[in-house]
Design a protein around this motif. Structure first.
Motif, PDB file in Angstrom:
ATOM      1  N   UNK A 740       8.579 -10.831  -2.374  1.00  0.00           N
ATOM      2  CA  UNK A 740       9.818 -11.010  -1.615  1.00  0.00           C
ATOM      3  C   UNK A 740       9.521 -11.629  -0.253  1.00  0.00           C
ATOM      4  N   UNK A 741       8.816 -10.929   0.595  1.00  0.00           N
ATOM      5  CA  UNK A 741       8.266 -11.434   1.850  1.00  0.00           C
ATOM      6  C   UNK A 741       7.538 -10.280   2.513  1.00  0.00           C
ATOM      7  N   UNK A 742       6.658 -10.622   3.440  1.00  0.00           N
ATOM      8  CA  UNK A 742       5.878  -9.653   4.223  1.00  0.00           C
ATOM      9  C   UNK A 742       4.754  -8.975   3.449  1.00  0.00           C
ATOM     10  N   UNK A 743       4.497  -9.382   2.199  1.00  0.00           N
ATOM     11  CA  UNK A 743       3.339  -8.834   1.501  1.00  0.00           C
ATOM     12  C   UNK A 743       2.065  -9.357   2.172  1.00  0.00           C
ATOM     13  N   UNK A 744       1.069  -8.483   2.371  1.00  0.00           N
ATOM     14  CA  UNK A 744      -0.151  -8.912   3.068  1.00  0.00           C
ATOM     15  C   UNK A 744      -0.975  -9.917   2.258  1.00  0.00           C
ATOM     16  N   UNK A 745      -1.613 -10.829   3.000  1.00  0.00           N
ATOM     17  CA  UNK A 745      -2.525 -11.820   2.425  1.00  0.00           C
ATOM     18  C   UNK A 745      -3.948 -11.368   2.724  1.00  0.00           C
ATOM     19  N   UNK A 746      -4.800 -11.344   1.695  1.00  0.00           N
ATOM     20  CA  UNK A 746      -6.216 -11.050   1.882  1.00  0.00           C
ATOM     21  C   UNK A 746      -7.025 -12.308   1.586  1.00  0.00           C
ATOM     22  N   UNK A 747      -7.883 -12.647   2.512  1.00  0.00           N
ATOM     23  CA  UNK A 747      -8.786 -13.784   2.326  1.00  0.00           C
ATOM     24  C   UNK A 747     -10.212 -13.247   2.237  1.00  0.00           C
ATOM     25  N   UNK A 748     -10.844 -13.480   1.107  1.00  0.00           N
ATOM     26  CA  UNK A 748     -12.199 -12.952   0.882  1.00  0.00           C
ATOM     27  C   UNK A 748     -12.259 -11.461   1.190  1.00  0.00           C
ATOM     28  N   UNK A 749     -11.200 -10.746   0.781  1.00  0.00           N
ATOM     29  CA  UNK A 749     -11.178  -9.295   0.907  1.00  0.00           C
ATOM     30  C   UNK A 749     -10.695  -8.752   2.229  1.00  0.00           C
ATOM     31  N   UNK A 750     -10.400  -9.623   3.203  1.00  0.00           N
ATOM     32  CA  UNK A 750      -9.967  -9.173   4.525  1.00  0.00           C
ATOM     33  C   UNK A 750      -8.490  -9.517   4.739  1.00  0.00           C
ATOM     34  N   UNK A 751      -7.751  -8.577   5.357  1.00  0.00           N
ATOM     35  CA  UNK A 751      -6.352  -8.855   5.685  1.00  0.00           C
ATOM     36  C   UNK A 751      -6.278  -9.910   6.792  1.00  0.00           C
ATOM     37  N   UNK A 752      -5.566 -11.003   6.522  1.00  0.00           N
ATOM     38  CA  UNK A 752      -5.497 -12.094   7.507  1.00  0.00           C
ATOM     39  C   UNK A 752      -4.070 -12.477   7.877  1.00  0.00           C
ATOM     40  N   UNK A 789      -5.992 -12.871  -2.290  1.00  0.00           N
ATOM     41  CA  UNK A 789      -5.240 -11.840  -2.991  1.00  0.00           C
ATOM     42  C   UNK A 789      -3.993 -11.523  -2.171  1.00  0.00           C
ATOM     43  N   UNK A 790      -2.981 -11.039  -2.860  1.00  0.00           N
ATOM     44  CA  UNK A 790      -1.761 -10.560  -2.198  1.00  0.00           C
ATOM     45  C   UNK A 790      -1.629  -9.065  -2.500  1.00  0.00           C
ATOM     46  N   UNK A 791      -1.380  -8.280  -1.457  1.00  0.00           N
ATOM     47  CA  UNK A 791      -1.206  -6.837  -1.597  1.00  0.00           C
ATOM     48  C   UNK A 791       0.257  -6.574  -1.979  1.00  0.00           C
ATOM     49  N   UNK A 792       0.444  -6.168  -3.236  1.00  0.00           N
ATOM     50  CA  UNK A 792       1.787  -5.860  -3.733  1.00  0.00           C
ATOM     51  C   UNK A 792       1.879  -4.353  -3.929  1.00  0.00           C
ATOM     52  N   UNK A 793       2.512  -3.681  -2.998  1.00  0.00           N
ATOM     53  CA  UNK A 793       2.719  -2.236  -3.083  1.00  0.00           C
ATOM     54  C   UNK A 793       1.388  -1.490  -3.164  1.00  0.00           C
ATOM     55  N   UNK A 794       0.384  -2.008  -2.455  1.00  0.00           N
ATOM     56  CA  UNK A 794      -0.914  -1.345  -2.429  1.00  0.00           C
ATOM     57  C   UNK A 794      -1.893  -1.837  -3.468  1.00  0.00           C
ATOM     58  N   UNK A 795      -1.434  -2.675  -4.394  1.00  0.00           N
ATOM     59  CA  UNK A 795      -2.317  -3.259  -5.408  1.00  0.00           C
ATOM     60  C   UNK A 795      -2.658  -4.692  -5.030  1.00  0.00           C
ATOM     61  N   UNK A 796      -3.944  -5.006  -5.009  1.00  0.00           N
ATOM     62  CA  UNK A 796      -4.387  -6.356  -4.647  1.00  0.00           C
ATOM     63  C   UNK A 796      -4.358  -7.241  -5.883  1.00  0.00           C
ATOM     64  N   UNK A 797      -3.542  -8.296  -5.839  1.00  0.00           N
ATOM     65  CA  UNK A 797      -3.345  -9.192  -6.979  1.00  0.00           C
ATOM     66  C   UNK A 797      -3.929 -10.554  -6.644  1.00  0.00           C
ATOM     67  N   UNK A 798      -4.777 -11.073  -7.516  1.00  0.00           N
ATOM     68  CA  UNK A 798      -5.383 -12.378  -7.278  1.00  0.00           C
ATOM     69  C   UNK A 798      -4.312 -13.454  -7.191  1.00  0.00           C
TER      70      UNK A 798
END
Length: 816
Positions: A740-752, A789-798
């Motif tokens: 939807x929006x505001x889901x966290x972006x992880x780059x190489x495992x780090x929140x960016x 990866x995108x953090x969707x409700x606490x689950x990291x999705x590639x």
């Protein structure tokens, strides 16, 4: 009152926590001649009876930034001023009683991490461990924020007032502003009278700030500006003292519309009930000061009954206080901040929707910075008062809408949730045609817009969930029609602003980043920039004649975009006019759009005569229209403009001609899913005033070879240094989760970072998102070489990441 000055740089009207915060922050920035006038006594309106909950997490990154600032400020105020604020970081817990609410609060927890807020998802047993008095029989989960807190609302305001006085501000109680003097688009001063009526006077001033709370609408009218808000009754009870009750976290049970706060051995139980009671329709009594409203136990009883089950100890505790007091609410549950669009020196900070204490520190800081610099310190679009439409000041509208907005604070914040009250104010010329064909309408800026079309026999309503909603397949079919055949949708709600006059060309070249020295009929996509290179507006501009342009803007920002142009008009000889209601607009999009138009018009729609990015006058059926060859869905297509009197005929002609072609009516949800596949930016989400146009990937739309336009130097500098951030397009590898929006972006495992917008890409087969990734000093290839990866409700999705549009990257389909 001899001690009131005759002149001031600024007069702040209203001495609640917000007015005191504005005075404090202006004084802190070195402003002299700051005067705050309070009609009765400081805090005597709403502040004194606020619950004093101080939470950090808000709906967007910048609103969270302001809330975090508030709690940090309050933590230090006592040491600075010597006034005890009662501030303590006791933490907060929000519990879910359903799986749907669990998804909501877990998505909020993921968002909190992206925004840098400390947060923890907790199980029902962990909720019980932190809040032993709670019945957790039906609790599904909780979210714990350890740095949230609570404070004493009145003393926080008084501490801010003292801090302002210490820096030279004048704060006077029992002085009512009775009228506001104006000259043209500027306020020149305020008339005042003492509470006892014995003294009166006038203060000449450079500007005013309307911090009048639930009087904000009335004070706005005095100043010639629109401040849409309405007071509602807000209920809470305070128990008798409960033995052995110790400090507990603030507790929210939104599924039961309730919040709980331990305070001095007692429990405060408050409610945001779904059917609120508006108050003060005929005006607020002049004598109002620390007043309570009549008790209404019948109204509060369902909340209390659920609360006794949730916290059984309440059944044994007597009620010490049953409180009912008014608080002001806005049409969209976001407060009003900023420079009012109708006047050049009237500022507003009002309508805080029961979160005034937690918002006041940050709001005062942001407004003071804005007033000092003359531009927003960062994106404040959520709360910028220019988002409000003129009609939203209508008292009947406010009365009807306020019944709902109080309860929406604790309602399920489902994606795509539509307001239920005060609907139908603005309708396009095609409204009834679309309704007959099964349109299900949403509302934006008062406009009724067809968001999707129901099938025969299907309920014409939203059935909300965090999963695939009941219209998901409908929108997928509309999406498919646009990609594979031809679809038609209504774009009449988009803002249409004419810029006309001898200086139209040079004015447009100054206010906009594009090159407007183009032939008649040429369409220019571009941005209005601020001096930092941030994006103030995302517009499509068509040259209609030598001295006339049409600027098309998003529906929600028409007023803000027109105001931006008006404020930069200076000595240019132009007239700027809103013509939005004057023309209907139908978008005809898809591979067979040319065939459809050729059936209803003798005009030449070929690439030779009407290439992409040009407009032409056409005959349509028995009427006239103007065909703009542009697209926001990434397909061959046209936006057809016709005068409102011919709109019905145009619709019927196109609809009838399309019957043997499989023409499909489409809605706004389709448009958004198609545009995100194409990587097109959405203003207010993907691009804002703090997003640099080069970082946003829109540098191509800005022509730096022009000699003079707003933001030119900042664009040149960023093009030389390279972007500090890059906007990437993401597609989830798993086709099931939704974005939807505001889901966290992880780059190489780090929140960016986090997604600025999200939707489902029906053609590409997965959820899509756009979001910025920091990349100072990096080449594009380095950014793309990472794993995401995108953090969707606490689950990291590639997720697959791209800088180019994943759909039709060379835009070949729009130019066939």
């Amino acid at each position: 009152m001899a001690y009131l000055p005759n002149n001031a740089r600024v007069v702040i009207i209203g001495g609640g926590v917000v007015g005191c915060s504005v005075a404090y922050h202006l004084a802190k920035l070195g402003w002299k001649d700051v005067v705050l006038l309070e009609r009765k006594q400081l805090t005597s309106g709403t502040t004194w009876h606020a619950a004093g909950l101080i939470a950090q997490l808000r709906a967007t990154a910048n609103m969270t930034k302001l809330a975090k600032y508030s709690q940090e400020l309050y933590g230090n105020l006592e040491a600075e001023t010597g006034v005890a604020t009662g501030f303590k970081r006791c933490g907060s817990i929000t519990v879910a009683l359903t799986e749907e609410r669990k998804e909501e609060i877990f998505r909020q927890a993921a968002m909190a991490r992206a925004f840098g807020v400390e947060v923890e998802e907790i199980s029902p047993s962990e909720v019980k461990a932190r809040y032993e008095h709670l019945n957790i029989d039906d609790v599904t989960a909780g979210v714990y924020l350890p740095l949230d807190g609570q404070g004493d609302p009145a003393n926080i305001a008084l501490a801010l007032a003292k801090g302002a006085r210490q820096r030279g501000a004048t704060i006077k109680e029992r002085v009512k502003v009775t009228s506001i003097a104006k000259s043209g688009l500027k306020v020149t001063g305020v008339d005042w009278v003492s509470d006892d009526g014995k003294e009166q006077g006038h203060i000449a001033c450079d500007m005013i700030v309307n911090c009048a709370g639930m009087w904000g609408h009335e004070v706005g009218r005095m100043a010639g500006v629109n401040v849409p808000l309405h007071a509602c009754e807000h209920f809470y009870i305070v128990t008798e003292n409960i033995p052995q009750l110790t400090q507990m976290p603030v507790l929210r049970v939104p599924d039961e519309c309730a919040y709980y706060k331990e305070d001095a051995g007692k429990i405060l139980l408050g409610a945001f009930e779904p059917n609120a009671k508006p108050w003060g329709m005929t005006g607020i009594p002049d004598s109002f000061e620390f007043d309570q409203l009549p008790e209404d136990f019948d109204h509060f009883e369902p909340i209390l009954e659920a609360a006794v089950n949730r916290m059984p100890m309440l059944a044994e505790a007597g009620i010490h206080t049953f409180f009912n007091g008014p608080e002001s609410f806005t049409p969209d549950d976001a407060y009003h901040l900023g420079l009012a669009p109708e006047m050049d020196n009237v500022w507003v900070a009002a309508g805080f929707n029961s979160i005034g204490i937690q918002s006041a520190g940050g709001a005062g800081m942001a407004l003071a910075q804005w007033m000092t610099d003359g531009e927003k310190p960062f994106d404040l679009g959520d709360v910028d008062i220019s988002r409000m439409q003129p009609f939203q000041g209508n008292k009947t509208y406010l009365f009807e809408r306020s019944k709902e907005t109080l309860g929406l604070l604790y309602a399920d914040h489902y994606p795509y949730r539509q307001k239920a009250t005060a609907r139908g104010v603005r309708r396009t010329p095609f409204h009834h045609h679309l309704k007959e064909q099964g349109a299900v309408f949403g509302e934006l800026a008062g406009w009724e817009r067809a968001n999707w079309f129901a099938n025969e026999g299907q309920a014409r309503e939203y059935q909300y969930t965090w999963k695939r909603q009941n219209w998901f397949e409908n929108s997928a079919a509309e999406h498919s029609a646009i990609r594979e055949n031809v679809g038609m949708y209504d774009m009449s709600s988009f803002g249409k602003i004419r810029v006309e006059g001898p200086d139209a060309e040079i004015f447009m070249n100054y206010v906009g980043g594009g090159d407007y020295s183009v032939p008649n009929g040429k369409i220019v996509y571009t941005q209005f920039l601020n001096r930092r290179g941030g994006i103030e507006a995302d517009v499509t501009v068509t040259r209609l004649a030598e001295t006339a342009y049409l600027v098309v803007t998003p529906a929600a920002t028409r007023l803000a975009d027109q105001t931006w142009m008006e404020r930069h008009k200076a000595n240019f000889n132009v007239v700027i006019t809103d013509v939005t209601p004057g023309e209907g607009v139908l978008a005809i999009m898809g591979p067979n759009s040319r065939k459809l138009l050729e059936k209803v018009s003798p005009a030449d729609f070929s690439n030779t005569t009407n290439p992409f990015g040009t407009a032409q006058e056409i005959e349509l059926g028995m009427g006239l229209a103007r065909a703009h060859r542009v697209t926001y869905v990434g397909e061959l297509g046209w936006e057809i403009y016709m005068s409102s009197d011919m709109a019905g005929h145009a619709f019927e002609t196109l609809w009838e001609a399309g019957q043997d072609m499989g023409l499909k009516l489409c809605g706004m949800h389709m448009m958004d899913s198609c545009r995100i596949e194409k990587g097109f930016r959405h203003f207010g989400h993907d691009i804002t005033c703090e997003d640099h146009v080069v970082d946003a990937g829109l540098g191509f739309a800005v022509k730096t070879d022009k000699p003079n336009f707003i933001g030119r130097e900042a664009v040149i500098a960023r093009k030389e240094s390279g972007p500090q951030n890059r906007m990437l397009q993401f597609k989830l590898a798993d086709s099931e989760p939704l974005l939807f929006h505001n889901e966290p972006i992880l780059r190489d495992g780090e929140y960016v970072g986090y997604l600025t917008s999200g939707n489902y890409g029906h053609t590409l087969g997965g959820a899509m998102g756009l979001g910025y990734v920091p990349c100072a000093g990096e080449k594009a290839a380095e950014v793309l070489a990472s794993t995401y990866e995108i953090d969707v409700m606490g689950t990291k999705v590639k997720a697959e990441a791209s800088l180019k549009p994943m759909y039709d990257p060379k835009s070949e389909r729009v130019k066939v």
